[in-house]
Write a protein that holds these residues in place. Structure first.
Motif, short mmCIF file in Angstrom:
data_model
loop_
_atom_site.label_atom_id
_atom_site.label_comp_id
_atom_site.label_asym_id
_atom_site.label_seq_id
_atom_site.Cartn_x
_atom_site.Cartn_y
_atom_site.Cartn_z
N UNK A 237 10.91 38.52 31.03
CA UNK A 237 9.69 38.11 31.71
C UNK A 237 8.49 38.21 30.78
N UNK A 238 8.43 39.26 29.96
CA UNK A 238 7.33 39.40 29.00
C UNK A 238 7.31 38.22 28.03
N UNK A 239 8.49 37.84 27.53
CA UNK A 239 8.57 36.72 26.59
C UNK A 239 8.15 35.43 27.28
N UNK A 240 8.63 35.20 28.49
CA UNK A 240 8.27 33.99 29.22
C UNK A 240 6.76 33.87 29.40
N UNK A 241 6.12 34.96 29.81
CA UNK A 241 4.68 34.91 30.07
C UNK A 241 3.88 34.73 28.79
N UNK A 242 4.33 35.36 27.69
CA UNK A 242 3.63 35.18 26.42
C UNK A 242 3.76 33.74 25.93
N UNK A 243 4.96 33.18 26.06
CA UNK A 243 5.15 31.79 25.66
C UNK A 243 4.32 30.86 26.54
N UNK A 244 4.25 31.15 27.83
CA UNK A 244 3.45 30.33 28.73
C UNK A 244 1.98 30.36 28.31
N UNK A 245 1.49 31.52 27.92
CA UNK A 245 0.08 31.62 27.52
C UNK A 245 -0.19 30.78 26.27
N UNK A 256 1.86 23.82 36.25
CA UNK A 256 3.21 23.73 36.84
C UNK A 256 4.24 23.39 35.77
N UNK A 257 3.92 22.41 34.91
CA UNK A 257 4.85 22.03 33.86
C UNK A 257 5.12 23.15 32.88
N UNK A 258 4.09 23.90 32.52
CA UNK A 258 4.27 25.03 31.61
C UNK A 258 5.15 26.09 32.24
N UNK A 260 7.49 25.67 34.43
CA UNK A 260 8.87 25.20 34.42
C UNK A 260 9.48 25.29 33.02
N UNK A 261 8.68 24.98 32.00
CA UNK A 261 9.21 25.02 30.61
C UNK A 261 9.63 26.42 30.21
N UNK A 262 8.97 27.44 30.73
CA UNK A 262 9.32 28.82 30.33
C UNK A 262 10.31 29.45 31.30
N UNK A 263 10.77 28.69 32.32
CA UNK A 263 11.84 29.20 33.17
C UNK A 263 11.49 29.52 34.60
N UNK A 264 10.26 29.20 35.04
CA UNK A 264 9.86 29.48 36.42
C UNK A 264 10.04 28.23 37.28
N UNK A 265 10.93 28.31 38.28
CA UNK A 265 11.12 27.19 39.21
C UNK A 265 10.10 27.24 40.33
N UNK A 266 9.53 28.42 40.59
CA UNK A 266 8.59 28.61 41.68
C UNK A 266 7.18 28.75 41.12
N UNK A 267 6.30 27.75 41.33
CA UNK A 267 4.94 27.83 40.78
C UNK A 267 4.15 29.03 41.29
N UNK A 268 4.37 29.41 42.55
CA UNK A 268 3.64 30.54 43.10
C UNK A 268 4.05 31.84 42.40
#
Length: 301
Positions: A237-245, A256-258, A260-268
């Motif tokens: 999760x830490x890696x996903x959020x850092x990559x998203x940033x 929303x697209x970002x 999904x690219x880092x692995x989140x299917x749920x935007x909320x």
């Protein structure tokens, strides 16, 4: 005296991108404290000559200041903050990239009893200690070579090996020595960390990553927590959020697209976890990132 000369050399050779003419050697100069910011630690030895910094890894906090060194033996998601730095007395630091092959070579050359006996368990991926005089002296001699281009190519590799040897045989040597041991607990966890980083957007089962690492599930989970201060899922999760940033800095209008690219299917869920991590929802944080220039937040200085 070594610390005084170290400050002078670091201030003279600091560049905006922290690089130097010696491969693997970094010099940092920061003239203002920053809010806490996430980054990857890298595998590095960092020595502070002036100023101070605080680094958080999971639920662990490391503070280091003048005359202290920090070792990061695994590339981990950390949150760093300069706590003492101003234009009159900027934070000054030295960094040396740690190469497992160089550690292994020194361990092979060492005689029986030349290195301290290893303790039980897997050491943390990050450790802080007071820098002994011999280590500071070697760092100063390496930085002097930045002013001696004729001698640099021949002498710099020798002094870098001396610095590495001082760390290997020092208080935090167990953390560094495991870098050079192909079958150490740290090397198994490093393989898992690398796999998760390369596949961070994919769901995974801890059992499968443990098997890839050559460990039982219970040993893998215990050792992963010891090295990284977090569970494998928390690490992902830490890696996903850092990559998203990072992605949001260049794609601020595609939250929303970002996600999904880092692995989140749920935007909320993405927005909720992002806000919890960075203190603002993705769109607002993206706008803030585009309007500010941040200081690198890894383990240096």
């Amino acid at each position: 005296m070594s610390l005084d000369e170290l400050r002078t050399l670091l201030a003279r050779h600091a560049r905006p991108d922290w690089t130097t003419a010696i491969d693997g050697v970094l010099v940092s100069k920061v003239d203002r404290p920053d809010p806490p910011a996430p980054s990857m630690s890298g595998m590095v030895l960092a020595v502070i000559a002036q100023g101070s910094k605080r680094l958080a890894l999971g639920d662990r906090v490391y503070a280091y200041g003048p005359g202290q060194y920090l070792v990061a033996s695994v590339d981990l998601p950390v949150t760093g903050q300069f706590t003492q730095a101003d234009p009159e007395q900027p934070a000054l630091g030295f960094g040396l990239t740690l190469e497992p092959s160089a550690v292994a070579e020194l361990l092979l050359r060492a005689g029986p009893g030349d290195t301290p006996r290893a303790g039980g368990g897997v050491p943390s991926g990050i450790a802080v200690s007071e820098a002994p005089a011999a280590l500071l002296d070697a760092v100063v001699r390496l930085l002097r070579l930045l002013d001696e281009p004729r001698d640099r190519a021949v002498l710099a590799p020798l002094v870098k090996r001396e610095i590495l040897w001082r760390v290997i045989t020092g208080e935090q040597g167990a953390t560094v020595r495991q870098l050079g041991l192909a079958d150490s607990g740290l090397s198994h966890i490093s393989r898992a960390v690398r796999w998760i980083r390369e596949h961070y957007a994919e769901p995974f089962r801890v059992e499968d990553v443990a098997r890839r690492s050559g460990m039982s599930v219970s040993a893998f989970y215990r050792n992963f927590q010891a090295v990284t201060a977090m569970s494998p899922i928390q690490f992902q999760k830490q890696i996903r959020l850092q990559e998203a940033r990072l992605l949001l800095a260049t794609h601020p209008n595609d939250v929303t697209g970002v996600g999904q690219r880092v692995g989140y299917d749920n935007p909320s869920q993405f927005s909720r976890e992002y806000r919890r991590q960075f203190g603002a929802p993705p769109s607002r944080d993206a706008a803030r990132l585009r309007s500010t220039v941040r200081t690198p937040a890894g383990v240096l200085p």
